[in-house]
Motif scaffolding. Sequence first.
Motif, PDB file in Angstrom:
ATOM      1  N   GLU A   1      84.319  47.461  32.469  1.00 25.69           N
ATOM      2  CA  GLU A   1      84.480  46.147  31.846  1.00 25.69           C
ATOM      3  C   GLU A   1      83.856  46.101  30.457  1.00 25.69           C
ATOM      4  O   GLU A   1      83.841  45.052  29.810  1.00 25.69           O
ATOM      5  CB  GLU A   1      83.861  45.072  32.736  1.00 25.69           C
ATOM      6  CG  GLU A   1      84.564  44.921  34.089  1.00 25.69           C
ATOM      7  CD  GLU A   1      83.852  43.956  35.016  1.00 25.69           C
ATOM      8  OE1 GLU A   1      82.742  43.483  34.636  1.00 25.69           O
ATOM      9  OE2 GLU A   1      84.384  43.661  36.095  1.00 25.69           O
ATOM     10  N   GLY A   2      83.317  47.242  30.006  1.00 34.10           N
ATOM     11  CA  GLY A   2      82.725  47.300  28.676  1.00 34.10           C
ATOM     12  C   GLY A   2      81.285  46.848  28.610  1.00 34.10           C
ATOM     13  O   GLY A   2      80.701  46.766  27.514  1.00 34.10           O
ATOM     14  N   GLN A   3      80.657  46.561  29.751  1.00 34.03           N
ATOM     15  CA  GLN A   3      79.262  46.116  29.781  1.00 34.03           C
ATOM     16  C   GLN A   3      78.362  47.350  29.943  1.00 34.03           C
ATOM     17  O   GLN A   3      77.769  47.570  30.997  1.00 34.03           O
ATOM     18  CB  GLN A   3      79.049  45.116  30.913  1.00 34.03           C
ATOM     19  CG  GLN A   3      79.937  43.882  30.813  1.00 34.03           C
ATOM     20  CD  GLN A   3      79.643  42.885  31.914  1.00 34.03           C
ATOM     21  OE1 GLN A   3      78.492  42.455  32.091  1.00 34.03           O
ATOM     22  NE2 GLN A   3      80.658  42.496  32.663  1.00 34.03           N
ATOM     23  N   ILE A   4      78.275  48.128  28.892  1.00 38.08           N
ATOM     24  CA  ILE A   4      77.619  49.432  28.954  1.00 38.08           C
ATOM     25  C   ILE A   4      76.120  49.305  29.222  1.00 38.08           C
ATOM     26  O   ILE A   4      75.566  50.024  30.058  1.00 38.08           O
ATOM     27  CB  ILE A   4      77.869  50.224  27.656  1.00 38.08           C
ATOM     28  CG1 ILE A   4      79.374  50.393  27.429  1.00 38.08           C
ATOM     29  CG2 ILE A   4      77.170  51.573  27.724  1.00 38.08           C
ATOM     30  CD1 ILE A   4      80.108  51.092  28.548  1.00 38.08           C
ATOM     31  N   ASP A   5      75.445  48.410  28.505  1.00 37.45           N
ATOM     32  CA  ASP A   5      74.004  48.253  28.705  1.00 37.45           C
ATOM     33  C   ASP A   5      73.685  47.848  30.134  1.00 37.45           C
ATOM     34  O   ASP A   5      72.740  48.366  30.746  1.00 37.45           O
ATOM     35  CB  ASP A   5      73.448  47.215  27.722  1.00 37.45           C
ATOM     36  CG  ASP A   5      73.438  47.722  26.289  1.00 37.45           C
ATOM     37  OD1 ASP A   5      73.513  48.953  26.098  1.00 37.45           O
ATOM     38  OD2 ASP A   5      73.352  46.890  25.360  1.00 37.45           O
ATOM     39  N   ALA A   6      74.476  46.917  30.673  1.00 37.06           N
ATOM     40  CA  ALA A   6      74.257  46.480  32.056  1.00 37.06           C
ATOM     41  C   ALA A   6      74.522  47.630  33.026  1.00 37.06           C
ATOM     42  O   ALA A   6      73.801  47.801  34.022  1.00 37.06           O
ATOM     43  CB  ALA A   6      75.153  45.289  32.379  1.00 37.06           C
ATOM     44  N   ALA A   7      75.538  48.435  32.725  1.00 37.84           N
ATOM     45  CA  ALA A   7      75.864  49.567  33.587  1.00 37.84           C
ATOM     46  C   ALA A   7      74.736  50.592  33.595  1.00 37.84           C
ATOM     47  O   ALA A   7      74.330  51.094  34.658  1.00 37.84           O
ATOM     48  CB  ALA A   7      77.169  50.211  33.119  1.00 37.84           C
ATOM     49  N   LEU A   8      74.211  50.909  32.418  1.00 37.66           N
ATOM     50  CA  LEU A   8      73.114  51.878  32.335  1.00 37.66           C
ATOM     51  C   LEU A   8      71.856  51.341  33.006  1.00 37.66           C
ATOM     52  O   LEU A   8      71.079  52.105  33.593  1.00 37.66           O
ATOM     53  CB  LEU A   8      72.839  52.226  30.873  1.00 37.66           C
ATOM     54  CG  LEU A   8      73.964  52.971  30.159  1.00 37.66           C
ATOM     55  CD1 LEU A   8      73.615  53.185  28.688  1.00 37.66           C
ATOM     56  CD2 LEU A   8      74.254  54.314  30.835  1.00 37.66           C
ATOM     57  N   HIS A   9      71.668  50.029  32.927  1.00 37.38           N
ATOM     58  CA  HIS A   9      70.515  49.415  33.606  1.00 37.38           C
ATOM     59  C   HIS A   9      70.617  49.618  35.120  1.00 37.38           C
ATOM     60  O   HIS A   9      69.604  49.894  35.780  1.00 37.38           O
ATOM     61  CB  HIS A   9      70.447  47.929  33.274  1.00 37.38           C
ATOM     62  CG  HIS A   9      69.379  47.194  34.048  1.00 37.38           C
ATOM     63  ND1 HIS A   9      68.033  47.327  33.759  1.00 37.38           N
ATOM     64  CD2 HIS A   9      69.466  46.358  35.110  1.00 37.38           C
ATOM     65  CE1 HIS A   9      67.336  46.587  34.598  1.00 37.38           C
ATOM     66  NE2 HIS A   9      68.175  45.988  35.434  1.00 37.38           N
ATOM     67  N   GLU A  10      71.828  49.510  35.666  1.00 37.05           N
ATOM     68  CA  GLU A  10      72.000  49.718  37.109  1.00 37.05           C
ATOM     69  C   GLU A  10      71.697  51.169  37.478  1.00 37.05           C
ATOM     70  O   GLU A  10      71.093  51.435  38.522  1.00 37.05           O
ATOM     71  CB  GLU A  10      73.417  49.340  37.540  1.00 37.05           C
ATOM     72  CG  GLU A  10      73.720  47.858  37.474  1.00 37.05           C
ATOM     73  CD  GLU A  10      72.841  47.022  38.385  1.00 37.05           C
ATOM     74  OE1 GLU A  10      72.334  47.571  39.390  1.00 37.05           O
ATOM     75  OE2 GLU A  10      72.655  45.825  38.103  1.00 37.05           O
ATOM     76  N   CYS A  11      72.112  52.112  36.630  1.00 39.89           N
ATOM     77  CA  CYS A  11      71.789  53.522  36.886  1.00 39.89           C
ATOM     78  C   CYS A  11      70.280  53.746  36.874  1.00 39.89           C
ATOM     79  O   CYS A  11      69.724  54.450  37.730  1.00 39.89           O
ATOM     80  CB  CYS A  11      72.452  54.413  35.846  1.00 39.89           C
ATOM     81  SG  CYS A  11      74.247  54.470  35.930  1.00 39.89           S
TER      82      CYS A  11
END
Length: 338
Positions: free
Chosen positions: A251-261
């Motif tokens: 969805e293009g929410q890269i920062d949020a995605a990396l935070h989940e990782c």
Amino acid sequence: PLRSLTSDTWKYIRTTRVELYDLEHDPQETRNLALQQPAQVAELERQLSDLEQHQQPRGNYAVTLSSAERQQLAGLGYLGGRNSPPWPPGEALPDMKDMQHYHDVLVDARHALEAGAAAKAVELLQGVVEALPDHRLSRVFLGEALLQTGQTEAAIRIFRELLKQEPDRPDVLVQLGVALSSQEDWKGAAKQFQQAVDSDPDLAEGHYRLAVSLMHLQQRQSARAQLSQCLALDPGFVAARLELASTLAKEGQIDAALHECQTALKYRKDWPAAHATWARILASQNQLDEAIEHAGQAVKLDPLNADWHYNLGIYWAIKGDLERAIPALSEAVRLQPE
């Protein structure tokens, strides 16, 4: 429930086959004297019944269990669905002593499954099911073992038969959903997982697997809701966090995605899939140096996984370093020739 009464001399246990032990001469309780001492059995039963009549019932106390605890209890057969059938009236319960051998076999089979020896587990469990056709837990385990050995249709038949007896048993619904997922029947799988969470709303695994099925059905918003529910129940459910990370990245929410990782690795520092997911997201943003670092960490943690070597090789190739890309890709092919 089992009840017992102990005096200075005797220990009496009320069970399907009653037990009576002379504690003075047999403190290890190795000789059951119930048949030799019927009068003593009758007297101790009278005393136990009298004691029960004078007991005061306690109130019902609510016990809060985590999702992991609920799954463990369900796997051991202590939790069923809301409509689990009662024991048939007038039919004697099996005696615990007769069941001990089969319990030990179930434990051995479970250990074999966890060790990846599914074929051995199938052999052990088939013996239990043959001896005890109505023993539901052994059939659940047998279905799981058959699924691990690729005998999907046989596993599905077992799970469907079990659900005829207990239509809302969540652990069986989840296993049937897993079997259908392996056949890429995502609609059928989603139906089973939905029934599982309807039966047990606190079943984190059910919400996670339902989310994965919904993703395959392109129902992203509903899948996101299920992932959120899963993580609300069990914040340390790493697979759900990684699925959410992948969804956010798409969805293009890269920062949020990396935070989940990053959060996933706080719970499981040694989880290679977290590094692999992190690497994939970084590579999609052309951050190849960091992607290679995390891909290398995944390989280090799980060197027998062909996918991790393949990903690492691809990132090196994109970077233009074929000298490092080719060995990584060659190792992926060696581990998984097909």
